[in-house]
Design a protein around this motif. Sequence first.
Motif, PDB file in Angstrom:
ATOM      1  N   THR A  84       0.818  -1.215   0.000  1.00  0.00           N
ATOM      2  CA  THR A  84       0.000   0.000   0.000  1.00  0.00           C
ATOM      3  C   THR A  84       0.850   1.262   0.000  1.00  0.00           C
ATOM      4  O   THR A  84       0.545   2.234  -0.688  1.00  0.00           O
ATOM      5  CB  THR A  84      -0.928   0.005   1.228  1.00  0.00           C
ATOM      6  OG1 THR A  84      -1.684  -1.196   1.240  1.00  0.00           O
ATOM      7  CG2 THR A  84      -1.866   1.197   1.197  1.00  0.00           C
TER       8      THR A  84
ATOM      9  N   TYR B   2      -5.398  -3.469   1.304  1.00  0.00           N
ATOM     10  CA  TYR B   2      -5.801  -2.065   1.451  1.00  0.00           C
ATOM     11  C   TYR B   2      -5.204  -1.225   0.333  1.00  0.00           C
ATOM     12  O   TYR B   2      -4.205  -1.587  -0.289  1.00  0.00           O
ATOM     13  CB  TYR B   2      -5.343  -1.506   2.801  1.00  0.00           C
ATOM     14  CG  TYR B   2      -6.001  -2.186   3.978  1.00  0.00           C
ATOM     15  CD1 TYR B   2      -7.283  -1.854   4.358  1.00  0.00           C
ATOM     16  CD2 TYR B   2      -5.326  -3.177   4.678  1.00  0.00           C
ATOM     17  CE1 TYR B   2      -7.898  -2.496   5.428  1.00  0.00           C
ATOM     18  CE2 TYR B   2      -5.925  -3.824   5.746  1.00  0.00           C
ATOM     19  CZ  TYR B   2      -7.224  -3.477   6.114  1.00  0.00           C
ATOM     20  OH  TYR B   2      -7.829  -4.117   7.158  1.00  0.00           O
TER      21      TYR B   2
ATOM     22  N   GLU C 296      -7.038   5.887  -0.670  1.00  0.00           N
ATOM     23  CA  GLU C 296      -8.043   6.611  -1.449  1.00  0.00           C
ATOM     24  C   GLU C 296      -7.886   8.101  -1.171  1.00  0.00           C
ATOM     25  O   GLU C 296      -7.868   8.535  -0.019  1.00  0.00           O
ATOM     26  CB  GLU C 296      -9.449   6.153  -1.070  1.00  0.00           C
ATOM     27  CG  GLU C 296     -10.534   6.743  -1.946  1.00  0.00           C
ATOM     28  CD  GLU C 296     -11.894   6.160  -1.605  1.00  0.00           C
ATOM     29  OE1 GLU C 296     -12.498   6.584  -0.602  1.00  0.00           O
ATOM     30  OE2 GLU C 296     -12.336   5.232  -2.321  1.00  0.00           O
TER      31      GLU C 296
ATOM     32  N   THR D 234      -7.102   8.291   2.833  1.00  0.00           N
ATOM     33  CA  THR D 234      -7.603   7.304   3.775  1.00  0.00           C
ATOM     34  C   THR D 234      -7.285   5.906   3.254  1.00  0.00           C
ATOM     35  O   THR D 234      -7.365   5.647   2.052  1.00  0.00           O
ATOM     36  CB  THR D 234      -9.134   7.436   3.939  1.00  0.00           C
ATOM     37  OG1 THR D 234      -9.468   8.790   4.234  1.00  0.00           O
ATOM     38  CG2 THR D 234      -9.636   6.541   5.066  1.00  0.00           C
TER      39      THR D 234
ATOM     40  N   VAL E  13      -8.440   2.327   2.663  1.00  0.00           N
ATOM     41  CA  VAL E  13      -9.729   1.647   2.499  1.00  0.00           C
ATOM     42  C   VAL E  13      -9.464   0.263   1.903  1.00  0.00           C
ATOM     43  O   VAL E  13      -8.391   0.006   1.349  1.00  0.00           O
ATOM     44  CB  VAL E  13     -10.674   2.454   1.579  1.00  0.00           C
ATOM     45  CG1 VAL E  13     -10.964   3.818   2.170  1.00  0.00           C
ATOM     46  CG2 VAL E  13     -10.066   2.584   0.182  1.00  0.00           C
ATOM     47  N   PRO E  14     -10.429  -0.673   2.018  1.00  0.00           N
ATOM     48  CA  PRO E  14     -10.228  -1.994   1.405  1.00  0.00           C
ATOM     49  C   PRO E  14      -9.970  -1.875  -0.098  1.00  0.00           C
ATOM     50  O   PRO E  14     -10.547  -1.023  -0.776  1.00  0.00           O
ATOM     51  CB  PRO E  14     -11.550  -2.715   1.696  1.00  0.00           C
ATOM     52  CG  PRO E  14     -12.077  -2.055   2.928  1.00  0.00           C
ATOM     53  CD  PRO E  14     -11.684  -0.611   2.806  1.00  0.00           C
TER      54      PRO E  14
ATOM     55  N   SER F  71     -10.211  -2.130  -3.843  1.00  0.00           N
ATOM     56  CA  SER F  71     -11.406  -2.269  -4.685  1.00  0.00           C
ATOM     57  C   SER F  71     -11.265  -3.481  -5.608  1.00  0.00           C
ATOM     58  O   SER F  71     -10.160  -3.945  -5.903  1.00  0.00           O
ATOM     59  CB  SER F  71     -11.603  -1.005  -5.530  1.00  0.00           C
ATOM     60  OG  SER F  71     -10.581  -0.897  -6.497  1.00  0.00           O
TER      61      SER F  71
ATOM     62  N   THR G 180     -14.686 -10.236  -0.090  1.00  0.00           N
ATOM     63  CA  THR G 180     -14.351  -8.822  -0.291  1.00  0.00           C
ATOM     64  C   THR G 180     -13.680  -8.580  -1.634  1.00  0.00           C
ATOM     65  O   THR G 180     -13.978  -7.577  -2.305  1.00  0.00           O
ATOM     66  CB  THR G 180     -13.422  -8.330   0.836  1.00  0.00           C
ATOM     67  OG1 THR G 180     -14.051  -8.551   2.097  1.00  0.00           O
ATOM     68  CG2 THR G 180     -13.102  -6.853   0.669  1.00  0.00           C
TER      69      THR G 180
END
Length: 812
Positions: A276, A373, A376, A385, A387-388, A390, A427
């Motif tokens: 990330t 993660y 975003e 932030t 976020v999971p 996509s 997810t």
Amino acid sequence: MPEKMSELIRYGLSAQVIATLESAFGPDLLPLQQQVLEQTGLLDRNESLLVCAPTASGKTLVAELAALNQLTRSRLVLFLVPTRALAEEKAAEFAERYGPLGIRVACTTRDRREHDRDILKGRIHLVVAVYEKALALLGRQASMLGRIGLIVADEVQLLGDGERGAAIDLFLTRWKLAPERPQLLALSAVLGNAEALAATWGIGLVRSEVRPVPLREGVLDVQTGVFHWREAHGGQSGTEDLIQPVADDSVPAETRAAKAMIRLARAAGPVLRFCTTRREAECLAQELAREEAFPPAESALAELSTTERQLSRDRLEELLAHGIGLHTGDMPAPHRRLVEAAFNDGAIAILVATPTLDQGVNLTAATVVQSPYMIERNAFARSSTAVPLSRGRFLNQGGRAGRRGCDFGRSMILVEGEFAREQAWRTFITPRIEPVESPLGAGPLTNAVAELLREGRASTQEGLLAFLMASAGGQLRGPDIIRGRLARAIEEGAQWGLWREDSANQLPLTALGEALASGGIQPETLVRWVEVLRHTDKQHGLSDLLFFLMLANEWKDVPFTVTWSDWRHNVWPTGLVDQFGSGGLGRHLRAMFETESGAPFSHHQACRRTMVMLDWLAGDAIGEIEDFHGIPAGQIIRIAATTSWLATAAADTAGAVGAPEELIKGFEDLAAGLGENMRLAEAGERLHRKEPPAAQPASAEHTPRLVFPSESPGHVEFDGRRIALTPTQYTLLRLLAGRAGNAVSYIEIEQTLWPDAAVERQQVFHHRRAVDKALCPAGGGLIATRHGWGLLLKLSEADVLVEEAGEQRLAV
């Protein structure tokens, strides 16, 4: 249906062009390329298309075929990409491939402007640009659209990006509403609403799920070693005992993750691991290297040894010695290219990368491992932030799995335990791809209005509303929201003097509005600049110009560290404020630090960025600047790119308010100087450093250049000038002079200067800079850094004389 490159002759491509394509791509056409040629009029009817197909399915050749088709008809081709780095890479690739055919290629971005004149005069055949720059070129010359035969919009899924998407939407709407539209070829690997977007733009859609190498997506449970998968574009699914289980709870989670990665690379490598953040990537790469699991990448190490010494080289040397690679945006371009080539050649077993690698870089792995993660960015709230990940990002990054020669590729998330496995499956694997939504209209529309008025696409509020409602963002949000935000933008722009509303409801753009549209800066930055530039004079220095630019709002989007200790001790303003000139601009900037409450934290960040650019413009090597400031090469180049862009915008703004020509030229020269430095750095070349005159060989009549007179401690004589130094500066120079031509370690310097105190390393750098400025006020400097070690006085022993008490000498 054509299956061979040789069959392309039926579309009018010459034998020489086909031979060039065969040399680059091989003799066979891939299924996607066959499908496009068979089912559409891409080459014979100039049909506009949206092609949505997996990564590595052959979209690039489709674009190049369409480009060559238009180039043979003497039509300009505009190839649009999302990032500056990708534009540079694509332009270099096209120039190498098609330059021998006589095709002239140029790259243009916000900070690469040297080819703009030739582009606008029609002297370039193939232009590679970022979307924002393409909009600016059309604003300068609306007739340019009539000379274009093809627009390739690559990575068009970035329409949904919070920062870049609005420019992409504006450009494609500009194309959509043009009276005579050139051919458009939009490309993407992941679009959840491809049909809707194709309908919005009024173009055909080609969707394919065929990959040359099948892809298995899934979740690897490292506690059991079992990979649970399903085919990305098929109905099959299953499990695979892939690695030996990693279930030792006595070791930290980071170590377990590294052991699992190593076992995976041995079973299904080479592995590309997406992280990330840069920090996460660096830590994982170091953890992998500590395991000493793979042979060294010898050829990459040999090539790396020929590059300039810097932080990135030191880190890569350590990693490549263990078969591990690292790829982040903070690495210099030559090092990124070196790592990419070594990974493609199989010399690197595991490549750890940040998402900067997922757009356009020609790189594939046998297996891709992804972080759960992503970051975003909210462009309007100016915040980031975690976020999971996509589904679209998972597919796009995972599309790099599946090398030629493999039966299939693997794209996965690593988890521990059954619950985590089930959660990850729901997810990342089973959801549908998210629709791509333009951010245009989600925030202020001031910049969009300025761009549209400048292009002449609309001149009234009604005309602007009609244009915006034809965009993807306008259709998403509806007329009520767009009308309200447009009205606010028009009102604010009139207050700021960007345009005015006449009796015929026209909105004539002012010179300031032109500057905003051409510069692409934030309106708040423009307003702040105007307040200063309207009341300044022609006197300025380089420090004035740089610090003025470093205060722009745009820097809020660029992470940059100043420690609490630096801020409390005023480290970065010390020495910089004294360099501000005596003119109006310098006085204004100096006053910011003379308030009772002191300058805000953001000003200290601006000071540090200014010092970084001063060093770079003076010719300091990137490795020295990294050592001095503790920031990586990629960040230095990003600062330079942003500063160069802002300098051009400031020149336009200064011209709009009638500032002195000398000030305007100062900003223009600054932009040009930074642009040249970036070109050299990205080509792996050394900067043209301002060196002091070379020391002459010693002789019987040789006169020392640097003298420490016995009768006046605290003073030195250099090249016949008498110079006063502070006690700390004098001690530092005396220490270095005692070993002229040899490096003195930072530890020894700190112990000599501050024997009873612990100090920040920046204090050493501050006094080094002060001594250099005193000895060489014209620039260059006598004191060099030795990366990670210490300082060196660039004089020979014969050039230095330290007098003893009572010693007689000839006058220097």
